[in-house]
Design an enzyme around this catalytic site. Sequence first.
Site, PDB file in Angstrom:
ATOM      1  N   ARG A 178       0.793  -1.242  -0.170  1.00  0.00           N
ATOM      2  CA  ARG A 178      -0.080   0.126   0.029  1.00  0.00           C
ATOM      3  C   ARG A 178       0.790   1.267  -0.068  1.00  0.00           C
ATOM      4  O   ARG A 178       0.598   2.202  -0.661  1.00  0.00           O
ATOM      5  CB  ARG A 178      -0.937  -0.127   1.279  1.00  0.00           C
ATOM      6  CG  ARG A 178      -2.096  -1.142   0.956  1.00  0.00           C
ATOM      7  CD  ARG A 178      -3.228  -1.108   2.122  1.00  0.00           C
ATOM      8  NE  ARG A 178      -3.621   0.112   2.091  1.00  0.00           N
ATOM      9  CZ  ARG A 178      -4.609   0.343   3.249  1.00  0.00           C
ATOM     10  NH1 ARG A 178      -5.103  -0.380   3.785  1.00  0.00           N
ATOM     11  NH2 ARG A 178      -5.177   1.431   3.379  1.00  0.00           N
ATOM     12  N   HIS A 185      -8.288   6.159  11.544  1.00  0.00           N
ATOM     13  CA  HIS A 185      -7.977   4.845  11.502  1.00  0.00           C
ATOM     14  C   HIS A 185      -6.242   4.785  11.168  1.00  0.00           C
ATOM     15  O   HIS A 185      -5.730   3.940  10.814  1.00  0.00           O
ATOM     16  CB  HIS A 185      -8.430   4.261   9.984  1.00  0.00           C
ATOM     17  CG  HIS A 185      -9.925   4.141  10.275  1.00  0.00           C
ATOM     18  ND1 HIS A 185     -10.937   3.646   9.432  1.00  0.00           N
ATOM     19  CD2 HIS A 185     -10.536   3.782  11.491  1.00  0.00           C
ATOM     20  CE1 HIS A 185     -12.069   3.460  10.202  1.00  0.00           C
ATOM     21  NE2 HIS A 185     -11.993   3.491  11.376  1.00  0.00           N
ATOM     22  N   CYS A 223       6.594  -0.694  23.308  1.00  0.00           N
ATOM     23  CA  CYS A 223       7.192   0.313  24.188  1.00  0.00           C
ATOM     24  C   CYS A 223       6.031   1.648  23.735  1.00  0.00           C
ATOM     25  O   CYS A 223       5.242   1.558  22.940  1.00  0.00           O
ATOM     26  CB  CYS A 223       8.439   0.660  24.204  1.00  0.00           C
ATOM     27  SG  CYS A 223       8.973   1.386  22.726  1.00  0.00           S
ATOM     28  N   GLY A 279     -17.956   9.772   0.490  1.00  0.00           N
ATOM     29  CA  GLY A 279     -17.175   8.719  -0.048  1.00  0.00           C
ATOM     30  C   GLY A 279     -17.015   7.476   0.898  1.00  0.00           C
ATOM     31  O   GLY A 279     -15.993   7.039   0.883  1.00  0.00           O
ATOM     32  N   GLU A 323     -23.003   6.333  -4.779  1.00  0.00           N
ATOM     33  CA  GLU A 323     -24.126   5.311  -4.602  1.00  0.00           C
ATOM     34  C   GLU A 323     -24.674   5.860  -3.217  1.00  0.00           C
ATOM     35  O   GLU A 323     -23.771   6.187  -2.318  1.00  0.00           O
ATOM     36  CB  GLU A 323     -23.897   3.818  -4.805  1.00  0.00           C
ATOM     37  CG  GLU A 323     -22.556   3.525  -4.091  1.00  0.00           C
ATOM     38  CD  GLU A 323     -21.979   2.329  -4.420  1.00  0.00           C
ATOM     39  OE1 GLU A 323     -22.822   1.525  -5.164  1.00  0.00           O
ATOM     40  OE2 GLU A 323     -20.887   1.782  -4.064  1.00  0.00           O
TER      41      GLU A 323
HETATM   42  P1  OAD Z   1     -15.278   1.368   1.223  1.00  0.00           P
HETATM   43  O1  OAD Z   1     -14.655   0.742   0.378  1.00  0.00           O
HETATM   44  O2  OAD Z   1     -16.427   0.725   2.407  1.00  0.00           O
HETATM   45  O3  OAD Z   1     -16.498   2.424   0.614  1.00  0.00           O
HETATM   46  C1  OAD Z   1     -16.268   3.302  -0.389  1.00  0.00           C
HETATM   47  C2  OAD Z   1     -17.268   4.311  -0.735  1.00  0.00           C
HETATM   48  O4  OAD Z   1     -16.731   5.084  -1.940  1.00  0.00           O
HETATM   49  C3  OAD Z   1     -18.393   3.453  -1.653  1.00  0.00           C
HETATM   50  O5  OAD Z   1     -19.714   3.895  -0.702  1.00  0.00           O
HETATM   51  C4  OAD Z   1     -18.438   3.911  -2.922  1.00  0.00           C
HETATM   52  O6  OAD Z   1     -19.686   4.114  -3.493  1.00  0.00           O
HETATM   53  C5  OAD Z   1     -17.780   5.489  -2.623  1.00  0.00           C
HETATM   54  N1  OAD Z   1     -16.984   5.782  -3.814  1.00  0.00           N
HETATM   55  C6  OAD Z   1     -16.310   5.252  -5.037  1.00  0.00           C
HETATM   56  N2  OAD Z   1     -15.876   5.986  -5.932  1.00  0.00           N
HETATM   57  C7  OAD Z   1     -16.082   7.160  -5.371  1.00  0.00           C
HETATM   58  C8  OAD Z   1     -15.904   8.675  -5.891  1.00  0.00           C
HETATM   59  N3  OAD Z   1     -15.184   8.887  -7.003  1.00  0.00           N
HETATM   60  N4  OAD Z   1     -16.259   9.486  -5.153  1.00  0.00           N
HETATM   61  C9  OAD Z   1     -16.961   9.540  -3.851  1.00  0.00           C
HETATM   62  N5  OAD Z   1     -17.300   8.271  -3.406  1.00  0.00           N
HETATM   63  C10 OAD Z   1     -16.713   7.227  -4.301  1.00  0.00           C
HETATM   64  O7  OAD Z   1     -14.636   2.497   2.272  1.00  0.00           O
HETATM   65  P2  OAD Z   1     -14.862   3.217   3.662  1.00  0.00           P
HETATM   66  O8  OAD Z   1     -16.140   3.384   3.815  1.00  0.00           O
HETATM   67  O9  OAD Z   1     -13.970   4.419   3.640  1.00  0.00           O
HETATM   68  O10 OAD Z   1     -10.734   0.426   7.884  1.00  0.00           O
HETATM   69  O11 OAD Z   1     -14.503   1.953   4.729  1.00  0.00           O
HETATM   70  C11 OAD Z   1     -14.372   2.444   5.999  1.00  0.00           C
HETATM   71  C12 OAD Z   1     -13.129   1.495   6.595  1.00  0.00           C
HETATM   72  O12 OAD Z   1     -13.371   0.182   6.058  1.00  0.00           O
HETATM   73  C13 OAD Z   1     -11.891   2.091   5.931  1.00  0.00           C
HETATM   74  O13 OAD Z   1     -11.224   2.998   6.732  1.00  0.00           O
HETATM   75  C14 OAD Z   1     -11.236   0.749   6.324  1.00  0.00           C
HETATM   76  C15 OAD Z   1     -12.092  -0.212   5.983  1.00  0.00           C
HETATM   77  O14 OAD Z   1     -12.171  -1.577   6.245  1.00  0.00           O
HETATM   78  C16 OAD Z   1      -9.768   0.123   8.273  1.00  0.00           C
HETATM   79  O15 OAD Z   1      -8.837  -0.384   7.532  1.00  0.00           O
HETATM   80  C17 OAD Z   1      -9.608  -0.063   9.690  1.00  0.00           C
END
Ligand code: OAD
Length: 243
Positions: free
Chosen positions: A62, A112, A123, A178, A209
């Site tokens: 990453r 996060h 430590c 997003g 969405e």
């Molecule tokens: P997700 O991958 O669950 O969701 C991404 C969202 O972004 C979806 O609802 C898409 O519709 C939207 N999306 C895609 N393209 C986009 C664009 N161009 N503009 C705006 N939105 C767009 O990601 P998160 O909700 O961020 O946690 O996930 C939350 C957490 O789950 C992350 O921080 C991570 C993950 O597991 C940890 O790693 C602890």
Amino acid sequence: MIDIGVSDRVFVLTGAGVSAESGLPTFRGAGGLWRGYRVEDVASPVAWARDPLMVWQFYSMRRKAHRGKQPNPAHLALAKLEKALGERLFLCTQNVDKLHEQAGSRRVVHMHGRLFQSRCDRCDRPPFDDENCYEDHVPRCDCGGQIRPHICWFGEMPYELERIARELERCTVFMAVGTSGVVYPAAAFVAQARASGKQRVRTYYVGPEEPANRALFNECFLGKAGESLPRLFHWSQLSAISV
Ligand code: OAD
């Protein structure tokens, strides 16, 4: 359009979608980062205890994927909003990338963690900047502990929750950008903002969405963040109330 007045306090929560147009994959959906991995193999304390090298290989991948990535118009719009509102804007991100900072945002809360920071798993040494990739060894701290990514894994407590709760209590505008609305506690922030508001809080979502917690938003602006976010604010009005 979203109207922001002189007495508004704005809470913005961003998720992986805000960085999608910069070329960083989201977690869920087609091409999602978790598609190729089991979360419990690479992003949990159990994974770290079982196979720390595999965890570092995942986060090294990453770190490499972030190289050369640039902020998109959504990150830039949020940096511009911070310039106009100063401390009346609270930007909280679930993202571990540094695209908000690259866009010029100065006060970003990374609930996060941060991809380019590491810390000792034993430590109290504070997290430190670390751009390295570890693909064949697990780095060690002077204390003998193992150096791990400064990331909140599944089963761990997100960072700065007290400060976030205070800001949710006093915001008058809540905007999520997003994020799929399925990972807690972030998915509950919109409910927290609505519950605590003495006056009515306006809540907005921006993304292509509807999120899982759609019912809690007054309005959903459907579209890519980089396309719709810069057009959502009255910039001339904002520069007039700028700090
Ligand atoms: P997700 O991958 O669950 O969701 C991404 C969202 O972004 C979806 O609802 C898409 O519709 C939207 N999306 C895609 N393209 C986009 C664009 N161009 N503009 C705006 N939105 C767009 O990601 P998160 O909700 O961020 O946690 O996930 C939350 C957490 O789950 C992350 O921080 C991570 C993950 O597991 C940890 O790693 C602890």
